[in-house]
Design an enzyme around this catalytic site. Structure first.
Site, PDB file in Angstrom:
ATOM      1  CD  GLU A 275      36.257  48.383  29.354  1.00  0.00           C
ATOM      2  OE1 GLU A 275      36.866  48.673  28.653  1.00  0.00           O
ATOM      3  OE2 GLU A 275      35.791  48.394  30.541  1.00  0.00           O
ATOM      4  CD  GLU A 367      34.951  43.950  31.390  1.00  0.00           C
ATOM      5  OE1 GLU A 367      34.591  44.110  30.285  1.00  0.00           O
ATOM      6  OE2 GLU A 367      36.475  44.384  31.286  1.00  0.00           O
TER       7      GLU A 367
HETATM    8  C1  IDC Z   1      40.677  41.081  27.521  1.00  0.00           C
HETATM    9  C2  IDC Z   1      40.997  39.968  27.322  1.00  0.00           C
HETATM   10  C3  IDC Z   1      42.250  39.506  26.878  1.00  0.00           C
HETATM   11  C4  IDC Z   1      42.011  40.403  24.820  1.00  0.00           C
HETATM   12  C5  IDC Z   1      41.902  41.605  25.436  1.00  0.00           C
HETATM   13  C6  IDC Z   1      41.067  42.501  23.572  1.00  0.00           C
HETATM   14  O1  IDC Z   1      41.451  40.164  28.396  1.00  0.00           O
HETATM   15  O2  IDC Z   1      42.587  38.124  26.551  1.00  0.00           O
HETATM   16  O3  IDC Z   1      43.115  39.540  24.298  1.00  0.00           O
HETATM   17  O4  IDC Z   1      40.288  42.013  26.013  1.00  0.00           O
HETATM   18  O5  IDC Z   1      41.521  43.702  23.332  1.00  0.00           O
HETATM   19  C7  IDC Z   1      38.030  45.779  29.411  1.00  0.00           C
HETATM   20  C8  IDC Z   1      37.727  44.837  28.381  1.00  0.00           C
HETATM   21  C9  IDC Z   1      37.679  42.937  28.380  1.00  0.00           C
HETATM   22  C10 IDC Z   1      39.364  43.519  28.019  1.00  0.00           C
HETATM   23  C11 IDC Z   1      39.841  43.532  29.986  1.00  0.00           C
HETATM   24  C12 IDC Z   1      40.769  42.620  30.035  1.00  0.00           C
HETATM   25  O6  IDC Z   1      36.129  45.181  28.997  1.00  0.00           O
HETATM   26  O7  IDC Z   1      37.669  43.608  26.677  1.00  0.00           O
HETATM   27  O8  IDC Z   1      39.555  41.940  27.876  1.00  0.00           O
HETATM   28  N1  IDC Z   1      39.341  44.450  30.014  1.00  0.00           N
HETATM   29  O9  IDC Z   1      42.333  43.410  29.367  1.00  0.00           O
HETATM   30  N2  IDC Z   1      38.215  46.580  30.339  1.00  0.00           N
HETATM   31  C13 IDC Z   1      39.102  46.955  30.817  1.00  0.00           C
HETATM   32  C14 IDC Z   1      40.062  45.459  31.194  1.00  0.00           C
END
Ligand code: IDC
Length: 448
Positions: A275, A367
């Protein structure tokens, strides 16, 4: 030479070119021509196509370079155009002027509905598909084999558009116990998932803390997916910092290793940046143009996913749109652009964007979550269903976040699941039940 416009929409068209060798045998070919004003090629398959100004050059790929007398090769492409019926000219094959024709008027102009633009009848390479034996297994990889990008679609070994449905790991550094033979058996056999995404965070305690260890862990998960007939997405999970160029040297090293090691496998898809955020499309493009050649040098036929601006929102979350990609696309073959959404946060305006982009550039939802973009909060099943209905209709592949027991509502399993060995449906969260129900239904994988 025959150059045909076989599909068109406002702003673009799909071309289909057959070259015929009228001379003695050749082992490689290059077709050159002059594009008409406004024609810029963004994607090509079954040939490597480059364009500099109006000068276009298409060279054979490894398997269609050798042509005997009267031998033919066919390739396709997507191009922009600024008006109707523009006529390209000055075609030469290996420097010799071509005979043949240019047909620029397909059937009456059609809308860019993705349901018509895939044109399955042109997707397969005629020189390959008829000779392929039928699949001998029933798993997703046994049926579909090596994937490629055909026009705006993901296509299987028979050149037919397909949709993959699956789920992503959580961060390998945080949930090592969730990915084992029992959980992956459940994913393949009970969920009937087509694809498993291996989310290897780069920072946040991931790859940079132990490059050799994470590379080996990713390779092992690729093997475990392969053994179960699932595709594996190798996700270089950049998140912070948002500029992927900050990790370009790490990316080159990592992808050179995994692409070399997995080059002969048919189940691998590479995702070069999860991302990107806080960067322009041009900066992402600069990064992609350094990393993609490294992968292609080792594994030339692989499908490669490229993150988009604004946390892979096609730019929307940063006030832009997919038009910036259409205007300045990547020119490599077998590229797809990623779109990510979280159902409780990303609603109709994002759905409209996907609908608009889908006929113009190849999209892959690598995702998505049922929840808000934090990965937590309310599980929005109505929005999730609207999203998946749209993606199913457009045949866009989708991969949910996450196959884990994280203590957050987007996780498919209840907290504590991964410390046991039962990954059955009794362990699923509300999100996990919904996601499984949308993955488990029968696939539609055409084989002829
Ligand atoms: C989130 C995980 C969370 C963790 C966080 C770290 O769900 O447990 O603490 O990352 O920064 C994304 C990202 C993905 C995120 C997810 C939800 O690719 O890494 O995971 N998310 O926030 N993009 C949009 C949402």
């Amino acid at each position: 030479m025959s150059y045909r416009v076989i599909n068109q929409w406002s702003g673009g068209y799909q071309g289909d070119v057959t070259v015929t060798n009228l001379g003695s045998s050749i082992s490689s070919w290059r077709l050159q021509w002059t594009a008409a004003s406004g024609q810029t090629i963004s994607q090509a398959w079954n040939a490597t196509v480059t364009q500099s100004g109006a000068a276009v050059s298409a060279t054979n790929v490894s398997w269609n370079g050798s042509l005997g007398t009267n031998g033919t090769a066919t390739f396709g492409f997507i191009s922009s155009w600024s008006g109707s019926n523009p006529v390209p000219g000055s075609f030469t094959l290996n420097g010799v002027a071509c005979t043949g024709g240019v047909t620029t008027s397909p059937s009456p102009s059609v809308s860019p509905s993705p349901s018509v633009s895939p044109s399955p009848s042109v997707s397969p390479s005629p020189s390959v598909s008829p000779t392929l034996p039928p699949p001998t297994g029933s798993t997703p990889t046994a049926i579909n084999g090596q994937l490629k990008v055909c026009g705006v679609n993901l296509c299987n070994q028979f050149g037919k558009p397909i949709q993959l449905r699956g789920i992503s790991s959580h961060g390998l550094q945080w949930f090592p116990s969730c990915y084992n033979s029992s959980s992956l058996d459940t994913l393949a056999n009970d969920w009937k998932a087509d694809v498993f995404r291996i989310a290897m965070y780069v920072n946040e305690g991931g790859y940079v803390t132990d490059p050799a260890g994470y590379t080996s862990r990713v390779n092992s998960l690729v093997d475990q997916a392969e053994q179960r007939g699932m595709y594996a997405i190798i996700d270089f999970h950049t998140l912070t910092p948002g500029d992927p160029n900050a990790n370009v040297e790490n990316a080159k090293t990592f992808f050179q290793n995994v692409a070399t090691r997995n080059a002969n496998k048919k189940n691998v898809i590479y995702e070069i940046a999860n991302e990107p955020n806080g960067v322009t499309w041009e900066q992402i493009r600069t990064y992609a143009n350094q990393v993609i050649p490294v992968i292609k040098a080792a594994d030339p036929d692989a499908v490669i996913l490229v993150g988009t601006r604004g946390w892979s929102s096609l730019g929307v979350s940063n006030g832009s749109t997919h038009a910036e990609i259409v205007a300045n696309p990547l020119t490599h073959s077998n590229i797809m652009y990623t779109f990510h959404f979280y159902a409780a946060s990303h609603l109709d305006n994002y759905r409209t964007e996907v609908r608009n982009a889908a006929g113009r550039i190849p999209l892959f939802v690598s995702e998505w979550g049922t929840t808000s973009a934090t990965g937590g909060g309310t599980v929005d099943l109505a929005s999730s269903a609207a999203w998946l209905d749209l993606l199913d209709q457009l045949k866009i592949s989708h991969v949910n976040w996450t196959y884990s027991d994280a203590n957050e509502s987007s996780a498919a399993f209840r907290p504590g699941t991964c410390s046991g060995s039962n990954y059955g449906t009794s362990q699923l969260t509300q999100s996990g039940q919904f996601v499984r129900s949308r993955i488990v239904t029968a696939d539609s994988f055409p084989t002829s």
